[in-house]
Structure formats: C-alpha cells, structure tokens
Design a protein around this motif. Sequence first.
Motif, PDB file in Angstrom:
ATOM      1  N   GLU A 116       0.851  -0.767   0.064  1.00  0.00           N
ATOM      2  CA  GLU A 116       0.019   0.064  -0.260  1.00  0.00           C
ATOM      3  C   GLU A 116       0.972   1.443   0.510  1.00  0.00           C
ATOM      4  N   GLN A 117       2.512   1.077   0.692  1.00  0.00           N
ATOM      5  CA  GLN A 117       2.607   2.593   0.511  1.00  0.00           C
ATOM      6  C   GLN A 117       3.549   2.564  -0.347  1.00  0.00           C
ATOM      7  N   LEU A 118       3.393   1.847  -1.916  1.00  0.00           N
ATOM      8  CA  LEU A 118       4.701   1.788  -2.183  1.00  0.00           C
ATOM      9  C   LEU A 118       3.826   2.436  -3.993  1.00  0.00           C
ATOM     10  N   VAL A 119       2.633   2.496  -3.439  1.00  0.00           N
ATOM     11  CA  VAL A 119       1.496   2.742  -4.994  1.00  0.00           C
ATOM     12  C   VAL A 119       0.588   3.142  -5.005  1.00  0.00           C
ATOM     13  N   GLU A 120       0.121   3.866  -5.412  1.00  0.00           N
ATOM     14  CA  GLU A 120      -1.187   4.796  -5.826  1.00  0.00           C
ATOM     15  C   GLU A 120      -2.364   3.938  -5.822  1.00  0.00           C
ATOM     16  N   PRO A 121      -3.893   4.482  -4.765  1.00  0.00           N
ATOM     17  CA  PRO A 121      -4.741   3.330  -5.658  1.00  0.00           C
ATOM     18  C   PRO A 121      -5.133   2.752  -6.558  1.00  0.00           C
ATOM     19  N   THR A 122      -4.714   4.316  -7.323  1.00  0.00           N
ATOM     20  CA  THR A 122      -5.984   3.778  -8.966  1.00  0.00           C
ATOM     21  C   THR A 122      -4.448   3.634 -10.020  1.00  0.00           C
ATOM     22  N   GLU A 123      -3.299   3.148  -9.367  1.00  0.00           N
ATOM     23  CA  GLU A 123      -1.779   3.632 -10.689  1.00  0.00           C
ATOM     24  C   GLU A 123      -2.122   2.124 -10.915  1.00  0.00           C
ATOM     25  N   SER A 124      -1.802   1.515 -11.874  1.00  0.00           N
ATOM     26  CA  SER A 124      -1.539   0.180 -12.185  1.00  0.00           C
ATOM     27  C   SER A 124       0.248   0.695 -12.249  1.00  0.00           C
ATOM     28  N   ILE A 125       0.968  -0.650 -11.694  1.00  0.00           N
ATOM     29  CA  ILE A 125       1.824  -1.234 -11.672  1.00  0.00           C
ATOM     30  C   ILE A 125       2.572  -2.234 -12.918  1.00  0.00           C
ATOM     31  N   PHE A 126       3.396  -2.293 -13.798  1.00  0.00           N
ATOM     32  CA  PHE A 126       3.576  -3.258 -14.828  1.00  0.00           C
ATOM     33  C   PHE A 126       4.926  -3.234 -14.151  1.00  0.00           C
ATOM     34  N   LEU A 127       5.576  -4.716 -14.735  1.00  0.00           N
ATOM     35  CA  LEU A 127       7.426  -4.757 -14.810  1.00  0.00           C
ATOM     36  C   LEU A 127       6.902  -5.219 -16.228  1.00  0.00           C
ATOM     37  N   ALA A 128       7.529  -4.755 -17.451  1.00  0.00           N
ATOM     38  CA  ALA A 128       8.364  -5.340 -18.690  1.00  0.00           C
ATOM     39  C   ALA A 128       8.801  -5.878 -19.154  1.00  0.00           C
ATOM     40  N   ALA A 129       9.243  -6.544 -19.730  1.00  0.00           N
ATOM     41  CA  ALA A 129      10.595  -7.386 -20.127  1.00  0.00           C
ATOM     42  C   ALA A 129      10.491  -7.221 -22.072  1.00  0.00           C
ATOM     43  N   ILE A 130      12.130  -7.420 -22.363  1.00  0.00           N
ATOM     44  CA  ILE A 130      11.876  -6.737 -24.002  1.00  0.00           C
ATOM     45  C   ILE A 130      12.972  -7.679 -24.531  1.00  0.00           C
ATOM     46  N   ALA A 131      12.749  -8.289 -25.537  1.00  0.00           N
ATOM     47  CA  ALA A 131      12.862  -9.805 -25.948  1.00  0.00           C
ATOM     48  C   ALA A 131      13.901  -9.547 -27.733  1.00  0.00           C
ATOM     49  N   PHE A 132      14.554 -10.042 -27.753  1.00  0.00           N
ATOM     50  CA  PHE A 132      14.854 -10.645 -28.766  1.00  0.00           C
ATOM     51  C   PHE A 132      15.039 -12.131 -29.955  1.00  0.00           C
ATOM     52  N   VAL A 133      13.910 -12.734 -30.186  1.00  0.00           N
ATOM     53  CA  VAL A 133      14.305 -13.606 -31.127  1.00  0.00           C
ATOM     54  C   VAL A 133      14.668 -13.951 -32.983  1.00  0.00           C
ATOM     55  N   ALA A 134      15.547 -14.283 -33.346  1.00  0.00           N
ATOM     56  CA  ALA A 134      15.948 -13.661 -34.796  1.00  0.00           C
ATOM     57  C   ALA A 134      15.610 -12.908 -35.009  1.00  0.00           C
ATOM     58  N   ASP A 135      14.560 -11.935 -35.958  1.00  0.00           N
ATOM     59  CA  ASP A 135      14.572 -10.832 -36.188  1.00  0.00           C
ATOM     60  C   ASP A 135      13.389 -10.210 -35.993  1.00  0.00           C
ATOM     61  N   ARG A 136      12.711 -10.998 -34.778  1.00  0.00           N
ATOM     62  CA  ARG A 136      11.306 -10.518 -34.090  1.00  0.00           C
ATOM     63  C   ARG A 136      11.307 -10.121 -32.678  1.00  0.00           C
ATOM     64  N   ILE A 137      10.951  -8.999 -32.475  1.00  0.00           N
ATOM     65  CA  ILE A 137      11.496  -7.714 -30.833  1.00  0.00           C
ATOM     66  C   ILE A 137       9.657  -8.489 -30.122  1.00  0.00           C
ATOM     67  N   ARG A 322      -8.549   2.604 -11.455  1.00  0.00           N
ATOM     68  CA  ARG A 322      -7.509   1.574 -12.887  1.00  0.00           C
ATOM     69  C   ARG A 322      -8.614   1.292 -13.490  1.00  0.00           C
ATOM     70  N   LEU A 323      -9.606   0.377 -14.042  1.00  0.00           N
ATOM     71  CA  LEU A 323      -9.705  -0.080 -14.667  1.00  0.00           C
ATOM     72  C   LEU A 323     -10.318   0.703 -16.113  1.00  0.00           C
ATOM     73  N   LEU A 324     -11.077   2.020 -15.132  1.00  0.00           N
ATOM     74  CA  LEU A 324     -11.245   2.992 -16.010  1.00  0.00           C
ATOM     75  C   LEU A 324     -10.500   3.452 -17.242  1.00  0.00           C
ATOM     76  N   ARG A 325      -9.228   3.953 -16.372  1.00  0.00           N
ATOM     77  CA  ARG A 325      -7.848   4.348 -16.872  1.00  0.00           C
ATOM     78  C   ARG A 325      -7.352   3.281 -17.569  1.00  0.00           C
ATOM     79  N   SER A 326      -6.902   2.234 -17.916  1.00  0.00           N
ATOM     80  CA  SER A 326      -7.010   1.474 -18.827  1.00  0.00           C
ATOM     81  C   SER A 326      -8.081   0.806 -19.899  1.00  0.00           C
ATOM     82  N   TRP A 327      -9.033   1.512 -19.685  1.00  0.00           N
ATOM     83  CA  TRP A 327     -10.271   1.353 -21.150  1.00  0.00           C
ATOM     84  C   TRP A 327     -10.108   2.848 -21.806  1.00  0.00           C
ATOM     85  N   LEU A 328      -9.169   3.575 -20.755  1.00  0.00           N
ATOM     86  CA  LEU A 328      -9.084   5.378 -21.781  1.00  0.00           C
ATOM     87  C   LEU A 328      -7.662   4.673 -22.345  1.00  0.00           C
TER      88      LEU A 328
END
Length: 887
Positions: A116-137, A322-328
């Motif tokens: 609770e102390q680390l995130v805002e209630p309506t804020e979605s927190i995402f972890l991302a990863a970027i990967a390369f396989v052959a000629d694809r991202i 959070r869901l309403l924000r994602s719809w926008l």
Amino acid sequence: MEKVTPMLRQYLEIKKSYPGTLLFFRLGDFYEMFNEDAVIGARELQITLTARQKDSPNPIPMCGVPHHAAASYISKLVRKGYRVAICEQAEPAGKGTKLVRREVVRVITPGTSIDEQLVEPTESIFLAAIAFVADRIGAAFLDISSGEILTTETEEKDGWEAIIQHIERFSPREILVETQHKHLISNKLGYLDLAASFVNENREVTPSPNGTSVTEIEGFADLKESAENLKRHFNVRELSGFGLDEHPAAVVAASECLRYAKNTQKTSAIHISELRFIDNSDFLVLDAVTLANLEILKPRTDGPRRTLISIIDETITAMGGRLLRSWLLRPLVKRSEIMTRQEAVAELFQPILREELRFYLKNVTDLERIIGRLHVGTMPARDLLALERSLAQVPSIIDLLQDTRSPLLQVLVENMFELPEIREIISTAIVDEPPANLSDGGIIRDGFNPELDELRSISLSVKSAIASFEQNERERSGISTLKVRYNNVFGYYIEVSKAQLSRAPDDYERRQTLANAERFTTPQLKEWEAKVLGAEEKIAAIESRIYSEILETVRNETTRLRSTARAFATLDALASLAETAARRNFVAPSIHESDEIEIVKGRHPVVEANIRDEFVPNDVYLNNSTYRLLVITGPNMGGKSTLLRQVALIQILAQIGSFVPAASARLPIVDRIWTRVGASDDLASGRSTFMVEMTETAAILHNATPRSLILLDEIGRGTSTFDGLSIAWAVAEYLHNSVDRAAKTIFATHYHELTELAENLPGAKNYQMAATEDRGDVVFLHRLEKGKASKSYGIAVAKLAGLPQPVIDRARSVLQKLEKYELAIFADEHEKDRGIATAAGRSATIQNSLFAIANEAVIEELRHAEIENLSPNEIKQLVEDIKRKIV
C-alpha cells in the motif's frame, strides 16, 4: 587486516548474492545497512550515518531503520528506482545461539511493488521485458497485483514504433533487458535511462525522466526453456491457446517477466493466471503525444487536474479506477464490444439501480491488491477482514442485477462468487481490530481454538499472579518503589533502587547490576516466568499456524476471488460512466460502420466543467469524401484548439463505451487519433520546437489510414512565414489527395491563405470560429460557422493580455500599412489563378511590406533633407547614416 565478525561475514555473503540491491539486514528491532548501502541509505532517507568499529582505521559505515516503520522507508527508496532485498531471521534465537540463520525473503523492485505504501490506489504497476528472437522483437507487461501478463511482438526491422507505443501506453515502472541488447534498446528508447545498474559509477541514483527503472539480466532463457516455463506455470501442453504459437519473442519476454517475479518475490506466484497476446490493431491507438495533447490522464501544465479522467472518474473502488484508466488508454475497435459496454452503461443510467449498486460498492475494498498480497509478500490480518466485507456485498449485488437486460451485466453477475465458507472462517477466526503484525499476537478470536483459549487463560492468570506478587513484595520488604518488570533479555525481574538496596530480602537472587538499581529474581518468580513464557511461545506458534491455515484456505479460492474482483471493478467502471453521463448531461452515441462523424451540439467535457460561463456547443461533420478536410480559421482564444480536442475526446469516449457530451452523435470506429497541437521543445535530445513539430507531422503523414482521425493545430508556425505557409499548404494537400492516407482531418490555422484550399480541393471545407469587435475590443463567440475568418483579432487579444498601450497603438498602425500593401497587390493580381500563386503572392507582399514600413522613416528623412545646404562631408555622413538604417 580488520577482523570480520561472524554477523558481518554473514551479511557480506548474503549481499554477494544480491548485487544491485540495497540489503535490509534484520538485527533485532532494526533493519541495518552497511558499507556502500549505508552511505546511499543514509543520504536518500535522510537518516544518521554511523559506523561499527569506529576506533579502527577502517570503520564500517552503517545506518538502520525500525522494522515496524520499514515500509515507509522502503517506499521512498523504491520510488527513487532502488531495489531493496529484505533479509529476515530464518530461525528463532535460542539460548546459546550465537548467530541465527538469515535469508532474503523478498526483493522489492519498482515493477513488482504492490504494498500500500508503494503504489497509488488507482495506479497500475507494470513490469516489462524486451526480448529478441531471430528477427523479431517481443515485449511483455506484467501487472503483479492483478496477475495478468500481456505480451506482443513485431518484426525488428520496422517494428520499434509499435513496441514503443506499447511501452508508452503501459508506462512500466521497470523494464528487464539483456545486457547484450542494452545499447540497442537505449538508442531506440532514448527517453529511458539504461544505466548499467540502479546506480551509476558514483553510486548516485540516475532515475529516468518518465520514472522507469531498467534492470539488466545477463542472459534471458532461450525459446525452448521459456516456452516450458510458461507451460509449467499455466499448466498447459501448448501455448497456442494464448495466441503465442507463432510469436517466439513474445514467449521469451513473457517468461522473463514471470521468472523475475518469482525470483524476487520468493513465491510460486500461482495468482498470475492470465496470459494474453495483444496487438496495436486490437485497440484505438493513442500514442504518448496524443495522450499529452488531449490531456487524457495528465494535465499539460501544473495546477488543477483538468484532465479527461478527472471528469469521468466517478469510481468508488481503487480497482474500478484502475480499470477505467486502462479503458481510456486502450479504447475498443470492435463495434460489438463497444455496444456491449454502452448498453450496460445505458441500463445503469437508471438512477435507482445505479445508486443502489454504488451503495454496495462503497463496502468493497481493493480485492485485486489483496489477492496479490495473498501470494506475494506479507498479508496483514486487516486484509482478510476487508476481503470478507467485500464478499458480503456479493449476494446483494446479484439480487439487484439478476433481472437486468444487459448481456454484460448478466455475465458479470455469473462471474461473482459469494464464497460463504471463506467469509465464515474469516469472521469467526479473526478479531474485529487485529494488530498490524502477526508477531504482536491477539489476531485469533477467543473461542475459535480450545487449546489457544486454555493457554491464554494460563498466561492471563499467571500475569495476574505476578501483578499481585509485586504488591506483596512491596509490603514484605517495605520498599514502596519496588517494581516487577520484564524484557526480552532477562525475562521477569524485581528492580530495587540503590537507595533501598539495604531493605532487599535475603532470598532475592541478584540478576543484574545497574548504575542506579539492582535487579533480582526469586524461585517463585522463575516458576511463573517459565509458565508465562512457555504459554506465550505456544500461543504464538498456534496463532501463526491457524493464520497460515486460513491464508491457505483463501489461496485455494484464488480463481474465484479474481473473477469476483474483476466483476466488482467492471461494475464500478460502468457505473462511473453512467454517473458521469447523468451528472454532465451526456448522451448515448450511435456507433456505425460508415465513415461519418456527425456531432450535434458537441461540448468539450473538461472545459465545460471548469468554466463559469455556459459552454457554447458546436456541430461538426466529417467524412472521407466531401468533408475530409476542414480548414478552421479564427482568432487566438476563439476556440479552435478546444474544438479540435473536443472532437477527439468525444470519439475516445464513444469507443470506451461511454456516453458523450453532445445533443446527439453519429460516430464511426477510428483506428488511431493523431494530434499535432501546441509547441514544445525536446532540448534533452537537441530538438527545437519546429523539429518536434515536423517529426510529429512526419509520423502522421507516413502512418495515417483512412480510418484515422487527424487533428492539426498551427502547422508551420515554428519557422518563417514562407516556409511555414509552404509546409502547411503541402501537408494539407497531401492529406487530402493521398488515396491511401485520406483520413478525416481538422486543420486549424492562422494562415488565411490556406482557405484557398477549399476552393480548389473537392474534399476541403472552410470553417471559422466566429468573433466580432465591440468598440475596439474582441468578442469571442466560440461558435463554429461555415466560411473563412476575415481577420485574426490578434491585436485585440494582445490588448486583453495586457501589452502596453503604446505597443498596441503602434501595432495597429503597422497593421493598417500592411493591409494597404496587401490590398494594393491583391487588386493588381485579381486576374491571377486563385490557387497557390495568389496565396503565395499575397504572403510575399506581406513580408515585403514589413521591410517597406521599416524603411518608411528612412525615406521620410531623405525626402526632407536639405541637400543644397549641406557640405560634401555632411552629405557623405547622411548617406552612411541612411545605409545603417535601411533594413
């Protein structure tokens, strides 16, 4: 060489296994940091930096924070981009134990934080990863609290734009990258800080401009291992059901997100149960520029939060927000899905139904985050009570909605679960006001467990006996200040001050000598102490076991809990749209498969909500043929930019299933909204205002489709008149004439020459934002009318802005002369072609007229010079003065 204590050796060994983190090392009631971690921690947390072995040549820096307040300190560090490893005691400290075993129980990172102390209630927190396989991202985005992984993939040679758009849309807190691809990604995602670790060489934080931290991984797993990892976790034999059978880079990226979450959170993460492949074509694309220009989620300037989300967010729960924000951020592009949402909003428009639903939702807490904490980190007992209170609303909501006609509402009802057995065990086992920490005891109700009740009775009776013992000993010894106390080191003891020491009974056994007192015990006190401590140790063990069993029972219902949480969130978001429609007089738009935008009495929802005067609505009509290019002229502050933005906002609202601010609206489905609005520098990248403008315009011209909506405001204003007009003219023509780029376009401009386009291009139409003058002052009518503006009223606007009156007077004088030159040349050229040549000629004349006016004073000086009365040297001086003054 300094001797390293066993404790410090243990710290160093654990620290070696967690590079790139700050290690919070539990020592008693504190989390301690040492060496470089201590220096950083003290600086960032603004706490005292001290040292161990202070008297040695090489003291060891250290600092610490109380364990009960650690969450707030960790929050500060994670928000700055640090990763924090939490190291706890892994066994109880026993008699004779010199060093207890410790281990890291969790690593809190920017992309995996759900406390609770680390995130805002309506804020979605995402972890991302970027990967390369052959000629694809491939890119993957994990919301660890909701348990959903979204992944995508594109070709490397020309697919970076799509990847960047997804990153901008999800705004991940943390991105995982392979070391070997760090520099390539750094070049593509220049606005991210891809430092080699979470600190630079000087051990200073280097957060990126948009708050994204980047974590290097030495090497991602290969495709085969990644696929097996996903299949194992989701308990499937193939990945084709997730749409991933032909997307190798997406598989690797998704696997890395999952693996990182498990490794940092020290959990199986079974609540991560959704995996979905997405593509830009699945949603209406709103890039970062458009989101900023339209102020969808954030205002362009500091001050009041005048954004679209602030106007339509009437949600009651954090997960609904959070869901309403994602719809926008991801409006729909399938008519069936849009209409399904709109029909649900229409049914909830009924005031009694909506108000009763929102009444029940007020007792619903953030179930998504609670489910996340159930599987990740620690879950306080108050979360269980909140979960039980939320589930208690399910029967009432099902009864309320069971007869509704909306298919979406019916589906949501079918996906809500009462879970009476979960509610029962929580309500009977957990006290009404549990302590914050399990270790504090007293979480389990009396009467729930007979053994626990008996031990509590023994402990209470012994403590009562000890309290009576204190009074008896005061009377027996005659020492009125005698006290019986307790601490974790010595247990129970009798404390007698030095002044009363002579009165201490002979049967007292000395335990400790202090400066001002002596501490004693007796055989009876030892016996009672053993009973109390034995009972409390057993009580703690039983409470911990019962609590763990309750948590495991709740975990077993994760699937149905997540389904219920998503139903709550969706109902809240739909009810929010209905509440907004009722409060702000929105109407249901008609969504059709054709290409026409027809808005009757449309309004800008944010402007309307923030002005005192009544908003002036306007009609707008666009299509892909005869009305595909609207050229709008009119004065500054006349409402051109407002009109552009309101058309876009109405379209976005319609495509999230919302009602819209208008008397009526017939709208198509657009694939992307492009905006080129306002002026901004990108100085960090060495790009001027005009360069930014041209880069954004180029992206539009290269990528717009007939299904796009384009909003251009003041193209070409960042350079000279000739250049700007030429570019604006060419851009407008290109958008109109290109068969494969013939998107619906609204082009607001101050270049009145562009109104010539409407007389030469069949799909172009002139409109103006009406204004008039009243005794020299401009009156903005904010009304869109057919035709072109006769003047810009710029001087009147300048007067309103407060320019000094001499400046206003001089400007009017210059304007009169400019208009005289323009009219004269225009009269001479009335036979010319009324196309580009006429407009360019007029513009050239205006620019030349500026030079003529500037030189007029010089001409007058020469005209009145009395040459015959001047000496040769004076004539020479006059000529030189004139040469300097000529422009």
